[in-house]
Design a protein around this motif. Structure first.
Motif, PDB file in Angstrom:
ATOM      1  N   LEU A  93       0.835  -0.956   0.302  1.00 11.36           N
ATOM      2  CA  LEU A  93       0.144   0.348   0.350  1.00 11.36           C
ATOM      3  C   LEU A  93       0.263   1.414   0.241  1.00 11.36           C
ATOM      4  N   GLY A  94       0.128   2.617  -0.370  1.00 17.52           N
ATOM      5  CA  GLY A  94       1.236   3.687  -0.870  1.00 17.52           C
ATOM      6  C   GLY A  94       0.446   4.844  -0.543  1.00 17.52           C
ATOM      7  N   VAL A 112      -6.520   4.450  -2.745  1.00 21.67           N
ATOM      8  CA  VAL A 112      -7.209   5.436  -2.088  1.00 21.67           C
ATOM      9  C   VAL A 112      -7.750   4.030  -1.219  1.00 21.67           C
ATOM     10  N   GLY A 113      -8.720   3.971  -0.052  1.00 24.77           N
ATOM     11  CA  GLY A 113      -9.049   3.736   0.558  1.00 24.77           C
ATOM     12  C   GLY A 113     -10.619   3.500   0.418  1.00 24.77           C
ATOM     13  N   ILE A 114     -11.579   2.483  -0.271  1.00 25.56           N
ATOM     14  CA  ILE A 114     -12.531   2.744   0.726  1.00 25.56           C
ATOM     15  C   ILE A 114     -13.261   2.224   1.437  1.00 25.56           C
ATOM     16  N   SER A 115     -14.139   3.049   1.897  1.00 24.80           N
ATOM     17  CA  SER A 115     -15.046   1.586   3.500  1.00 24.80           C
ATOM     18  C   SER A 115     -16.309   2.192   3.927  1.00 24.80           C
ATOM     19  N   TRP A 116     -16.959   1.528   4.027  1.00 26.14           N
ATOM     20  CA  TRP A 116     -18.162   1.644   4.293  1.00 26.14           C
ATOM     21  C   TRP A 116     -19.058   1.597   5.353  1.00 26.14           C
ATOM     22  N   TRP A 149      -9.384   2.197   8.458  1.00 25.25           N
ATOM     23  CA  TRP A 149      -8.977   3.290   8.769  1.00 25.25           C
ATOM     24  C   TRP A 149      -7.882   3.531   9.261  1.00 25.25           C
ATOM     25  N   LEU A 150      -7.451   2.776  10.497  1.00 33.23           N
ATOM     26  CA  LEU A 150      -5.860   2.636  11.019  1.00 33.23           C
ATOM     27  C   LEU A 150      -5.145   2.061  10.075  1.00 33.23           C
ATOM     28  N   HIS A 168       0.311   3.000   7.015  1.00 29.80           N
ATOM     29  CA  HIS A 168       0.302   3.426   5.111  1.00 29.80           C
ATOM     30  C   HIS A 168      -0.069   4.775   4.551  1.00 29.80           C
ATOM     31  N   GLY A 169       0.144   4.965   5.119  1.00 27.26           N
ATOM     32  CA  GLY A 169      -0.633   6.967   4.346  1.00 27.26           C
ATOM     33  C   GLY A 169      -1.295   6.965   3.006  1.00 27.26           C
TER      34      GLY A 169
END
Length: 69
Positions: free
Chosen positions: A3-4, A8-12, A25-26, A31-32
């Motif tokens: 991950l870098g 982009v992370g997407i969470s519901w 989130w954490l 990993h920024g």
């Protein structure tokens, strides 16, 4: 999986839930990686929104529960 900042992370998942707080989130914070948080109600009323958000960010990997797909 690496991950870098280009990812982009997407969470519901809500951030008060352990999977939302630690799993989304954490982990991404360490990993920024930026995180887009979708309302759980928006996901439950129209789950395809989450898939569309993944498609818009051109992601080819994502984690979810079995009932999500």
């Amino acid at each position: 999986m690496q991950l870098g900042p280009a990812d982009v992370g997407i969470s519901w998942l809500p951030l008060y839930h352990d999977m939302g707080l630690i799993g989304a989130w954490l982990t991404l914070l360490m990993h920024g990686v930026p995180l887009v948080v979708m309302s759980p109600l928006a996901f439950l009323t129209r789950p395809e929104r989450w898939l569309q958000a993944n498609e818009q960010t051109q992601r080819n990997d994502y984690g979810c529960a079995e009932f999500c797909v």
